[in-house]
Design an enzyme around this catalytic site. Sequence first.
Site, PDB file in Angstrom:
ATOM      1  N   HIS A 167      70.483  -5.994  19.345  1.00 56.48           N
ATOM      2  CA  HIS A 167      71.867  -5.504  19.275  1.00 56.48           C
ATOM      3  C   HIS A 167      71.955  -4.155  18.572  1.00 56.48           C
ATOM      4  O   HIS A 167      71.034  -3.702  17.886  1.00 56.48           O
ATOM      5  CB  HIS A 167      72.761  -6.530  18.568  1.00 56.48           C
ATOM      6  CG  HIS A 167      72.451  -6.729  17.103  1.00 56.48           C
ATOM      7  ND1 HIS A 167      72.933  -5.901  16.125  1.00 56.48           N
ATOM      8  CD2 HIS A 167      71.722  -7.671  16.464  1.00 56.48           C
ATOM      9  CE1 HIS A 167      72.526  -6.330  14.934  1.00 56.48           C
ATOM     10  NE2 HIS A 167      71.776  -7.399  15.113  1.00 56.48           N
ATOM     11  N   CYS A 183      67.642 -10.784  13.509  1.00 64.13           N
ATOM     12  CA  CYS A 183      67.947 -10.067  14.745  1.00 64.13           C
ATOM     13  C   CYS A 183      67.306  -8.682  14.724  1.00 64.13           C
ATOM     14  O   CYS A 183      66.957  -8.153  13.669  1.00 64.13           O
ATOM     15  CB  CYS A 183      69.454  -9.941  14.930  1.00 64.13           C
ATOM     16  SG  CYS A 183      70.275 -11.496  15.346  1.00 64.13           S
TER      17      CYS A 183
END
Length: 207
Positions: A167, A183
Site C-alpha cells: 500500500h 505491511c
Amino acid sequence: MSIKSLFVAGALVLTTAIAGCSTDGVGGIASFTDYSARTDAGYVVPAIPISKVPSKYRRQTVRYDTAEKPGTIIVDTNEKYLYFVEGGGKAVRYGIGVGKEGFEWKGTTRIAMKREWPVWTPPPAMIKRRPDLAKWRGGMPGGPQNALGARAMYLYNKGGDSGYRLHGTPEWWSIGKAMSSGCIRMLNQDVIDLYNRASVGAKVIVK
C-alpha cells in the site's frame, strides 16, 4: 549537424523530459523522477520532497535475474526493495518500508484484490496497542491521510487473507525503514505505478 538532425535530437530530449525518467547510459536502464503533486480520483497526492529520499529508494528499472515469470512481485525486506519482474533480466525496483522488529514475515502470497483510495480498518490487535485508533474501528475513509495511501493490494495465501497489504503511505520518510506492522509501504506515486502494472492473482514473494 543539419537542421533536421537538430530537430530530431531536440524532440528526443523533450520526450525523455516529459516521461520523467533518465537512463544510466548502459543498456537503457532508467530511473524515474516524477514525484510531483497530482490529482487522482478527486484527491490531491502531495509532491514528495524527493531530494530527501535516498536515490536507491526511488523508482527505477534495474537489471534483475530471476526464474520467476514477468508480473511477479518480489519483496526484499532486508534491502527494503520491491521488484516488479518485467522479464528479459529487468525489473522495476521501488523503495519500501517494512515491518518493524516483531512484525517481520516471509512467505509466498498473491494479490487477491486491488483498491483505489481504500478504507483502512485497524485490526483489533492494533487497536489494543494503540487505543487512539479505536475511532477508526468502523473504517477510516480513503484520502490523502489514510494509512493505506492512494492504493492497496490485498495479499492472500492458502489460508485466506494474510492481513498484509502492499500500500501507499503519506509518511514518505518511512521508506527504507522498518516501521510498519508488517505491511509493505510505498510512496504514493510509486504504489499508483505498481497498481497499474500488477494484476489480480499476481504472485508475491516476500523474503
